[in-house]
Design an enzyme around this catalytic site. Structure first.
Site, PDB file in Angstrom:
ATOM      1  N   GLU A   1       2.617  -8.377  -1.746  1.00 43.01           N
ATOM      2  CA  GLU A   1       1.333  -8.988  -1.369  1.00 43.01           C
ATOM      3  C   GLU A   1       1.250 -10.489  -1.614  1.00 43.01           C
ATOM      4  OE1 GLU A   1       1.650  -6.029  -2.834  1.00 43.01           O
ATOM      5  OE2 GLU A   1       0.233  -4.609  -1.952  1.00 43.01           O
TER       6      GLU A   1
ATOM      7  N   GLY B   1       0.807  -1.223   0.000  1.00 37.91           N
ATOM      8  CA  GLY B   1       0.000   0.000   0.000  1.00 37.91           C
ATOM      9  C   GLY B   1       0.839   1.271   0.000  1.00 37.91           C
TER      10      GLY B   1
HETATM   11  C1  HXC Z   1       1.615  -3.982  10.160  1.00 41.03           C
HETATM   12  C2  HXC Z   1       3.877  -3.652  10.177  1.00 41.03           C
HETATM   13  C3  HXC Z   1       3.895  -3.601   8.762  1.00 41.03           C
HETATM   14  C4  HXC Z   1       2.658  -3.730   8.054  1.00 41.03           C
HETATM   15  C5  HXC Z   1       5.907  -3.347   9.493  1.00 41.03           C
HETATM   16  N1  HXC Z   1       5.134  -3.483  10.570  1.00 41.03           N
HETATM   17  N2  HXC Z   1       5.170  -3.406   8.372  1.00 41.03           N
HETATM   18  N3  HXC Z   1       2.736  -3.861  10.846  1.00 41.03           N
HETATM   19  N4  HXC Z   1       1.548  -3.915   8.793  1.00 41.03           N
HETATM   20  N5  HXC Z   1       2.587  -3.675   6.726  1.00 41.03           N
HETATM   21  C6  HXC Z   1       5.559  -3.486  11.978  1.00 41.03           C
HETATM   22  C7  HXC Z   1       6.274  -4.761  12.361  1.00 41.03           C
HETATM   23  O1  HXC Z   1       5.340  -5.773  12.645  1.00 41.03           O
HETATM   24  C8  HXC Z   1       7.040  -4.325  13.575  1.00 41.03           C
HETATM   25  O2  HXC Z   1       6.160  -4.265  14.663  1.00 41.03           O
HETATM   26  C9  HXC Z   1       7.425  -2.895  13.239  1.00 41.03           C
HETATM   27  O3  HXC Z   1       6.502  -2.477  12.212  1.00 41.03           O
HETATM   28  C10 HXC Z   1       8.833  -2.763  12.699  1.00 41.03           C
HETATM   29  O4  HXC Z   1       8.981  -3.654  11.604  1.00 41.03           O
HETATM   30  P1  HXC Z   1      10.060  -4.846  11.565  1.00 41.03           P
HETATM   31  O5  HXC Z   1       9.501  -5.910  10.719  1.00 41.03           O
HETATM   32  O6  HXC Z   1      10.487  -5.197  12.932  1.00 41.03           O
HETATM   33  O7  HXC Z   1      11.269  -4.131  10.820  1.00 41.03           O
HETATM   34  P2  HXC Z   1      12.383  -4.799   9.904  1.00 41.03           P
HETATM   35  O8  HXC Z   1      12.819  -6.115  10.478  1.00 41.03           O
HETATM   36  O9  HXC Z   1      13.417  -3.747   9.685  1.00 41.03           O
HETATM   37  O10 HXC Z   1      11.662  -5.131   8.517  1.00 41.03           O
HETATM   38  C11 HXC Z   1      11.136  -4.068   7.725  1.00 41.03           C
HETATM   39  C12 HXC Z   1      10.211  -4.663   6.641  1.00 41.03           C
HETATM   40  C13 HXC Z   1       9.160  -5.561   7.305  1.00 41.03           C
HETATM   41  C14 HXC Z   1      11.034  -5.467   5.621  1.00 41.03           C
HETATM   42  C15 HXC Z   1       9.567  -3.485   5.907  1.00 41.03           C
HETATM   43  O11 HXC Z   1       8.547  -4.818   8.394  1.00 41.03           O
HETATM   44  C16 HXC Z   1       8.082  -6.005   6.392  1.00 41.03           C
HETATM   45  O12 HXC Z   1       8.265  -6.897   5.598  1.00 41.03           O
HETATM   46  N6  HXC Z   1       6.865  -5.435   6.549  1.00 41.03           N
HETATM   47  C17 HXC Z   1       5.706  -5.842   5.799  1.00 41.03           C
HETATM   48  C18 HXC Z   1       5.783  -5.373   4.378  1.00 41.03           C
HETATM   49  C19 HXC Z   1       4.590  -5.854   3.578  1.00 41.03           C
HETATM   50  O13 HXC Z   1       4.377  -7.074   3.386  1.00 41.03           O
HETATM   51  N7  HXC Z   1       3.774  -4.907   3.091  1.00 41.03           N
HETATM   52  C20 HXC Z   1       2.602  -5.226   2.315  1.00 41.03           C
HETATM   53  C21 HXC Z   1       1.405  -5.322   3.183  1.00 41.03           C
HETATM   54  S1  HXC Z   1      -0.013  -5.851   2.269  1.00 41.03           S
HETATM   55  P3  HXC Z   1       6.600  -4.838  16.127  1.00 41.03           P
HETATM   56  O14 HXC Z   1       5.345  -4.725  16.945  1.00 41.03           O
HETATM   57  O15 HXC Z   1       7.092  -6.221  15.897  1.00 41.03           O
HETATM   58  O16 HXC Z   1       7.682  -3.901  16.562  1.00 41.03           O
HETATM   59  C22 HXC Z   1      -0.570  -4.435   1.550  1.00 41.03           C
HETATM   60  C23 HXC Z   1      -1.864  -4.562   0.791  1.00 41.03           C
HETATM   61  C24 HXC Z   1      -2.403  -3.236   0.330  1.00 41.03           C
HETATM   62  O17 HXC Z   1       0.012  -3.408   1.630  1.00 41.03           O
HETATM   63  C25 HXC Z   1      -3.833  -3.351  -0.163  1.00 41.03           C
HETATM   64  C26 HXC Z   1      -4.851  -3.535   0.901  1.00 41.03           C
HETATM   65  C27 HXC Z   1      -6.264  -3.519   0.403  1.00 41.03           C
END
Ligand code: HXC
Length: 257
Positions: free
Chosen positions: A131, A108
Site C-alpha cells: 500500500e 487486501g
Molecule cells: C486492480 C489489478 C490489481 C489490483 C492486478 N490487477 N492487481 N487491478 N487492482 N490490486 C490487474 C492489472 O491491472 C492487470 O489488468 C491484470 O490484473 C493482470 O495484472 P498484471 O499487473 O498485468 O500482472 P503482472 O505483471 O504479472 O503483475 C502482478 C502483480 C501486479 C505484481 C501482482 O499486478 C501488481 O502489483 N498488482 C497490484 C498489487 C497491489 O498493489 N495491491 C495492493 C492494492 S491496495 P490489465 O487490464 O492491465 O490486464 C490494497 C488496499 C486494501 O489492497 C485496503 C483497501 C481499503
C-alpha cells in the site's frame, strides 16, 4: 458472479473469481463475499470453510486500485469500513476458516488471508502489503492483524517497505501455517478441513471463540472465558458422544448438538 460458492460434504469453498484482475477486491466482490459468509453462518451442515482464489496466479492481488483511484476521503473510509466489517464477520464466523493461498496475496489479499483462522500456502506464493507504494496504507485490517500474527517489528518491516516475501519467509515468520507444492494447496486445505469437520463442531467453535476473544482480554479474564466455555460443552450431546465412544473404543460420530 465474482464469488463462487460450493458445499462439498461438510466443507464450504468460497472462491474469489476475477482471475483477469488477479481476483482484486472491488465493492461487488466484497458484497458477494459478505453474502456467502451469511449463507455459511446459517447452514448447519457446513463444518469448515475454505477461502481461495481462482487461477494459479493469485489468491487476491489486493483491493481494486482502479475502483479506489478517484475516491475522496469519505468514500475511502466507507470502502475500508465495508471491507473491515466483512473480514471481521468472516473472522468471527462460528466455523473454522482455512485460506488456501496460491500466487499473489497482496494488500487486501494478505489481509483477507489473515482474517482466516489458518493459512496454507503454495511454494510459489508472494505475500506483501504494498500500500505505501500507492500512497496509501492498509485499510482492511492489515496493520492490526499482521502485528498480532507475526509481531510488531516484522509487521512494520513488511508494512513500511511494501516488499513481497516468498513462501519460505512467510512460513518462517508465522504468517502461514504450512507450505505445500502449489498443485497441492486446495487438496491440503480440504484434508485439514475434513479433519476438523470430523471433530465436535461446538468444541471447535467454542475453541475459536476462546482464542479470538481471549486475545483481546487480559490473561485472567481470558482464562475465565475458557472455564465458562469448557463448562458449557458439558451440556452438549457431543460431549457424551465423544467420551462414550472413547471409553467403548469406537470412533465418535458427532452431530453438532
Ligand atoms: C486492480 C489489478 C490489481 C489490483 C492486478 N490487477 N492487481 N487491478 N487492482 N490490486 C490487474 C492489472 O491491472 C492487470 O489488468 C491484470 O490484473 C493482470 O495484472 P498484471 O499487473 O498485468 O500482472 P503482472 O505483471 O504479472 O503483475 C502482478 C502483480 C501486479 C505484481 C501482482 O499486478 C501488481 O502489483 N498488482 C497490484 C498489487 C497491489 O498493489 N495491491 C495492493 C492494492 S491496495 P490489465 O487490464 O492491465 O490486464 C490494497 C488496499 C486494501 O489492497 C485496503 C483497501 C481499503
Amino acid at each position: 458472479n465474482s464469488i463462487n460458492y460450493v458445499v462439498e460434504e461438510n466443507i464450504a469453498i468460497i472462491t474469489i473469481n476475477r482471475p483477469k484482475f488477479l481476483n482484486a477486491l472491488n465493492t461487488e466482490v466484497l458484497k458477494e463475499l459478505s453474502d456467502a459468509v451469511d449463507i455459511i453462518a446459517a447452514d448447519t451442515a457446513v463444518r469448515a470453510v475454505i477461502v481461495t482464489g481462482a487461477g494459479e496466479k493469485a489468491f487476491v492481488a489486493g483491493a481494486d486500485i482502479a475502483e479506489m483511484q478517484n475516491k475522496d476521503v469519505l468514500e475511502a473510509r466507507e470502502f475500508s469500513s465495508l471491507g473491515n466489517k466483512i473480514f471481521s464477520k468472516l473472522e468471527n464466523l462460528t466455523k473454522p476458516v482455512i485460506a488456501a493461498v496460491n500466487g499473489f496475496a497482496l494488500g487486501g489479499g494478505c489481509e483477507l488471508a489473515m482474517a482466516c483462522d489458518i493459512r496454507i500456502a503454495g511454494n510459489k506464493v508472494k505475500f506483501g502489503q504494498p500500500e505505501v507504494g500507492l500512497g496509501i496504507m492498509t485499510g482492511f485490517g492489515g496493520s492490526q492483524r499482521l502485528a498480532r500474527l507475526v509481531g510488531a517489528g516484522r509487521a512494520k518491516e513488511l508494512l513500511f517497505t511494501g516488499e513481497m516475501i516468498n513462501a519460505e519467509r512467510a512460513n518462517e515468520i508465522g504468517l502461514v501455517n504450512r507450505v505445500v507444492d502449489s498443485s497441492e494447496v486446495l487438496e491440503e486445505a480440504k484434508r485439514m478441513a475434513q479433519m476438523i469437520a470430523s471433530k465436535a463442531p461446538l468444541g471447535v467453535s467454542f475453541t475459536k471463540k476462546a482464542v479470538n476473544e481471549g486475545l483481546n482480554l487480559d490473561l485472567e479474564r481470558a482464562l475465565s472465558l475458557e472455564v465458562e466455555l469448557f463448562g458449557a460443552l458439558f451440556s452438549t450431546k457431543d460431549q457424551t458422544v465423544g467420551m462414550t465412544a472413547f471409553l467403548e473404543k469406537r470412533q465418535a460420530v458427532f452431530s453438532g448438538e
